[in-house]
Design a protein around this motif. Structure first.
Motif, PDB file in Angstrom:
ATOM      1  N   ASP A 151       0.583  -1.290   0.029  1.00 25.78           N
ATOM      2  CA  ASP A 151       0.658   0.027  -0.150  1.00 25.78           C
ATOM      3  C   ASP A 151       0.986   0.987   0.160  1.00 25.78           C
ATOM      4  OD1 ASP A 151      -1.910  -1.466   0.002  1.00 25.78           O
ATOM      5  OD2 ASP A 151      -2.490  -1.955   2.014  1.00 25.78           O
ATOM      6  N   ARG A 180      -2.275  -2.874  -8.420  1.00 26.63           N
ATOM      7  CA  ARG A 180      -2.313  -2.582  -6.852  1.00 26.63           C
ATOM      8  C   ARG A 180      -2.603  -1.216  -6.680  1.00 26.63           C
ATOM      9  NH1 ARG A 180       3.086  -4.858  -3.571  1.00 26.63           N
ATOM     10  NH2 ARG A 180       4.009  -5.818  -5.171  1.00 26.63           N
ATOM     11  N   SER A 191      -4.460   0.574  -7.855  1.00 29.17           N
ATOM     12  CA  SER A 191      -6.077   1.072  -8.266  1.00 29.17           C
ATOM     13  C   SER A 191      -6.558   0.560  -7.297  1.00 29.17           C
ATOM     14  CB  SER A 191      -6.206  -0.087  -9.370  1.00 29.17           C
ATOM     15  OG  SER A 191      -6.343  -0.841  -9.279  1.00 29.17           O
ATOM     16  N   TRP A 192      -6.454  -0.747  -6.338  1.00 25.90           N
ATOM     17  CA  TRP A 192      -6.482  -1.856  -5.011  1.00 25.90           C
ATOM     18  C   TRP A 192      -7.328  -0.033  -4.069  1.00 25.90           C
ATOM     19  CZ3 TRP A 192      -3.761  -6.759  -4.783  1.00 25.90           C
ATOM     20  CH2 TRP A 192      -4.188  -7.274  -5.740  1.00 25.90           C
ATOM     21  N   MET A 193      -6.332   0.394  -3.576  1.00 22.79           N
ATOM     22  CA  MET A 193      -6.614   1.234  -2.766  1.00 22.79           C
ATOM     23  C   MET A 193      -6.905   2.344  -3.069  1.00 22.79           C
ATOM     24  SD  MET A 193      -3.399   1.922   0.013  1.00 22.79           S
ATOM     25  CE  MET A 193      -3.898   3.314   1.888  1.00 22.79           C
ATOM     26  N   HIS A 239      -9.629   2.572  -5.368  1.00 17.31           N
ATOM     27  CA  HIS A 239     -10.937   2.505  -5.455  1.00 17.31           C
ATOM     28  C   HIS A 239     -11.595   1.843  -4.043  1.00 17.31           C
ATOM     29  CE1 HIS A 239     -10.368   1.186  -9.935  1.00 17.31           C
ATOM     30  NE2 HIS A 239      -9.938   2.157  -9.976  1.00 17.31           N
ATOM     31  N   ASP A 240     -10.712   1.661  -3.485  1.00 18.10           N
ATOM     32  CA  ASP A 240     -11.387   1.600  -1.807  1.00 18.10           C
ATOM     33  C   ASP A 240     -11.456   2.999  -1.142  1.00 18.10           C
ATOM     34  OD1 ASP A 240     -11.239  -1.388  -2.140  1.00 18.10           O
ATOM     35  OD2 ASP A 240      -9.395  -1.834  -1.379  1.00 18.10           O
ATOM     36  N   GLN A 241     -10.986   3.805  -1.786  1.00 22.14           N
ATOM     37  CA  GLN A 241     -10.961   4.677  -1.173  1.00 22.14           C
ATOM     38  C   GLN A 241     -12.154   5.968  -1.715  1.00 22.14           C
ATOM     39  OE1 GLN A 241      -9.587   5.683   1.921  1.00 22.14           O
ATOM     40  NE2 GLN A 241      -9.042   3.736   2.011  1.00 22.14           N
TER      41      GLN A 241
END
Length: 490
Positions: free
Chosen positions: A212, A245, A247-249, A251-253
């Motif tokens: 992250d 990786r 994009s994951w965080m 999008h989560d935010q």
């Protein structure tokens, strides 16, 4: 150059609120209700009035069905989204949706036991098509005006290697019809960002151990600058897995992420996404050059030229007399130009200069006001008084309709160059000659001689690579306004 300066000025960072308001949602507050109301009324009222007139049963039910189906089809085809409004009104999509509406209502009539389908029933659906198209175009123009006034914009942080960031900023700064303004950059590595965009944080060249770490740094920069979107340009140090990786965080935010593939000036209709073995593939269709496309373009060109010659024949006679009486010399000026695949052809124009203008050009080379291979002077002493009027309104170009009729030129295309210009072309500029030159084109409707050589080539290449019949219709419609305005005509 005015557009370029405006675009560059809006790239400067401005103080913003700690958390961005999603500007897409803000500007859509009245776009969506207006579009839906226009669709409802445009489908319901004409259908109801027509069904009552022809005395068919259940007029209110059929009108209600049309009124509900039309917006529903719009929702399914994403006609009420900012992407549809921002891309030019989506007239092609509106026509496609309208054909779906006609088919759906015809099917509904059969299901309800109404065997006959009167012509009036379909005629009543035409206002829905027209009103929706006009509404989409009006919203598109309002949106473009807002963007030019530095409103309705999305603030963006760019992630990538320094040269790529500079290229993205430069490309976006050239035009003002998009919604993106770069407010910060997160370069990968220690390279210098020369475009003037504030550097928020630098990411290491190698992917960090903590999964992250990249996202935390980018999110911190986005929060600091109140950016609601992140551009990521993959490269040698920004691999696909690293982007995944990140994009994951994001999008989560609740942050949006866009990946820049690095291609430019490719129309969206030529791009298709597909996948294989987990890879995302971007398929780019070749420009439409041969086959049916070429036959259609040639047919439209020759029929259009023939119709215009017949329609404008009285004007052509008047202009010929004006040239003949205005100064000594022939009415028509014949000049060799270079056409498709470097084939030379004789191009005709009404004479706007003195007879020995080509000989006098040698002594005026130092006065050339164009920064490229073309020769342009705002106050060329060789131009006759009648010629100035003809050039002001592009009337000297009308004899080129005969060039189109004979197959030398097209109604729409790049400007036909001179042989002495072509010998100076590089490989990129030579691509302008892969299609027929045009009587009008993007150059003529975008400023003509006021444009730099780089802008001229960019417009011509955009047309060469993304030609379409609907695009030609749009250019011809804009030509009339450009001719009356006269900007850049000298």
């Amino acid at each position: 150059m005015r557009r370029f300066r405006i675009a560059m000025s809006r790239q400067a960072p401005v103080p913003l609120a700690p958390r961005p308001v999603h500007r897409e949602e803000t500007r859509a507050r009245w776009y969506v209700p207006l579009s839906v109301c226009v669709d409802l009324l445009g489908a319901a009222l004409p259908v109801a009035a027509t069904i009552v007139k022809v005395q068919e049963p259940h007029p209110l039910r059929l009108a209600a069905a049309a009124a509900l189906l039309w917006p529903l089809i719009g929702v399914m085809s994403k006609r009420y989204t900012p992407a549809a409004w921002g891309d030019g009104g989506g007239l092609r999509a509106v026509i496609r949706d309208w054909l779906v509406l006609v088919g759906a209502l015809a099917t509904l009539r059969v299901v309800c036991g109404l065997d006959s389908v009167p012509a009036e029933a379909f005629t009543a659906l035409i206002p829905a098509l027209v009103l929706t198209g006009v509404c989409q175009k009006a919203i598109h123009r309002h949106l473009l005006a807002a963007r030019r006034d530095a409103r309705a914009l999305r603030h963006v942080v760019v992630v990538g290697e320094s040269p790529t960031i500079d290229a993205v900023v430069e490309q976006l700064a050239q035009r003002t019809d998009h919604e993106y303004v770069i407010v910060g950059a997160c370069p990968v590595g220690d390279g210098e960002v020369s475009s003037g965009v504030p550097v928020c944080v630098r990411l290491p060249c190698e992917a960090p151990e903590a999964p992250d770490a990249d996202a935390a740094a980018v999110l911190s920069a986005a929060d600091e600058l109140a950016a609601d979107l992140v551009f990521v340009a993959p490269g040698r140090h920004m691999s696909g897995e690293r982007v995944r990786r990140l994009s994951w965080m994001l999008h989560d935010q609740g942050r949006s992420l866009m990946v820049l593939p690095g291609i430019v000036e490719v129309a969206r209709r030529r791009v298709r996404l597909t996948s294989a073995a987990g890879l995302t593939l971007l398929h780019i269709a070749p420009p439409p050059r041969g086959g049916v496309h070429a036959v259609v373009k040639s047919t439209v060109d020759r029929l259009g030229a023939l119709a215009l010659i017949a329609l404008l024949s009285p004007l052509l006679v008047v202009l010929a007399l004006a040239v003949r009486l205005g100064s000594p010399g022939p009415v028509l000026y014949r000049q060799t130009r270079v056409g498709r695949n470097t084939e030379p052809f004789p191009m005709w124009k009404f004479r706007t200069m003195v007879v020995d203008a080509d000989r006098l050009k040698v002594g005026l080379e130092a006065e050339n006001e164009n920064d490229g291979h073309m020769f342009k002077m705002r106050r060329d002493p060789r131009v006759t008084p009648v010629g100035r009027v003809l050039r002001r309104y592009s009337l000297d170009e009308l004899p080129q309709l005969f060039n189109i009729l004979f197959g030398h030129m097209s109604l729409v295309g790049p400007r036909p160059p001179l042989p002495e210009e072509v010998v100076k072309y590089n490989n990129v500029e030579m691509r302008r000659l892969s299609i027929k030159p045009g009587l009008t084109g993007l150059w003529q409707v975008s400023g003509r001689s006021d444009l730099s050589w780089r802008e001229t080539v960019a417009l011509d290449l955009r047309y060469v690579d993304n030609w379409s019949l609907s695009g030609d219709m749009n250019v011809m419609a804009r030509t009339l306004r450009a001719v009356l305005d006269g900007q850049g005509a000298y």
